[in-house]
Design a protein around this motif. Sequence first.
Motif, PDB file in Angstrom:
ATOM      1  N   UNK A  86       0.834  -1.201   0.000  1.00  0.00           N
ATOM      2  CA  UNK A  86       0.000   0.000   0.000  1.00  0.00           C
ATOM      3  C   UNK A  86       0.868   1.250   0.000  1.00  0.00           C
ATOM      4  N   UNK A  87       0.327   2.377  -0.481  1.00  0.00           N
ATOM      5  CA  UNK A  87       1.113   3.612  -0.546  1.00  0.00           C
ATOM      6  C   UNK A  87       1.354   4.276   0.803  1.00  0.00           C
ATOM      7  N   UNK A  88       0.577   3.915   1.820  1.00  0.00           N
ATOM      8  CA  UNK A  88       0.776   4.525   3.142  1.00  0.00           C
ATOM      9  C   UNK A  88       0.509   3.490   4.230  1.00  0.00           C
ATOM     10  N   UNK A  89       1.014   3.758   5.420  1.00  0.00           N
ATOM     11  CA  UNK A  89       0.765   2.877   6.563  1.00  0.00           C
ATOM     12  C   UNK A  89      -0.722   2.855   6.896  1.00  0.00           C
ATOM     13  N   UNK A  90      -1.369   3.994   6.753  1.00  0.00           N
ATOM     14  CA  UNK A  90      -2.811   4.062   7.018  1.00  0.00           C
ATOM     15  C   UNK A  90      -3.571   3.108   6.099  1.00  0.00           C
ATOM     16  N   UNK A  91      -3.242   3.120   4.801  1.00  0.00           N
ATOM     17  CA  UNK A  91      -3.893   2.221   3.852  1.00  0.00           C
ATOM     18  C   UNK A  91      -3.584   0.764   4.178  1.00  0.00           C
ATOM     19  N   UNK A  92      -2.363   0.501   4.599  1.00  0.00           N
ATOM     20  CA  UNK A  92      -1.969  -0.857   4.954  1.00  0.00           C
ATOM     21  C   UNK A  92      -2.751  -1.340   6.179  1.00  0.00           C
ATOM     22  N   UNK A  93      -2.858  -0.500   7.207  1.00  0.00           N
ATOM     23  CA  UNK A  93      -3.630  -0.848   8.404  1.00  0.00           C
ATOM     24  C   UNK A  93      -5.098  -1.094   8.046  1.00  0.00           C
ATOM     25  N   UNK A  94      -5.637  -0.247   7.175  1.00  0.00           N
ATOM     26  CA  UNK A  94      -7.028  -0.406   6.762  1.00  0.00           C
ATOM     27  C   UNK A  94      -7.225  -1.739   6.040  1.00  0.00           C
ATOM     28  N   UNK A  95      -6.279  -2.114   5.184  1.00  0.00           N
ATOM     29  CA  UNK A  95      -6.387  -3.383   4.455  1.00  0.00           C
ATOM     30  C   UNK A  95      -6.372  -4.569   5.417  1.00  0.00           C
ATOM     31  N   UNK A  96      -5.534  -4.501   6.455  1.00  0.00           N
ATOM     32  CA  UNK A  96      -5.498  -5.581   7.451  1.00  0.00           C
ATOM     33  C   UNK A  96      -6.799  -5.608   8.245  1.00  0.00           C
ATOM     34  N   UNK A  97      -7.288  -4.446   8.657  1.00  0.00           N
ATOM     35  CA  UNK A  97      -8.558  -4.392   9.397  1.00  0.00           C
ATOM     36  C   UNK A  97      -9.709  -4.929   8.554  1.00  0.00           C
TER      37      UNK A  97
END
Length: 89
Positions: free
Chosen positions: A54-65
């Motif tokens: 993902x382009x950002x940590x926020x997007x990565x966290x959202x994908x895991x959630x």
Amino acid sequence: MVPEDEPHHEAIVCVRLARSVAGSKLLEHLRAQPYVVSAWWIAADIDAVVLLSAPSMRDLHRAVNDLHLLGGALETDTDMILRPMTLSG
């Protein structure tokens, strides 16, 4: 998948599905997600392994959630990828 020239964050996520969730639910969810690079069914204490980028940590966290909220994951274990190893000498 994020283009190579853009900064990105990668993680490998081990997924254990809830007992009541069919594997097809996870598969449908993964197919619709923009940050899923690849995934594997695993014969172990977990059900699947998912590679996210993902382009950002926020997007990565959202994908895991979203694996929990929409994909049927009971548990996830996430490991961040730091950098590839150079295997050639």
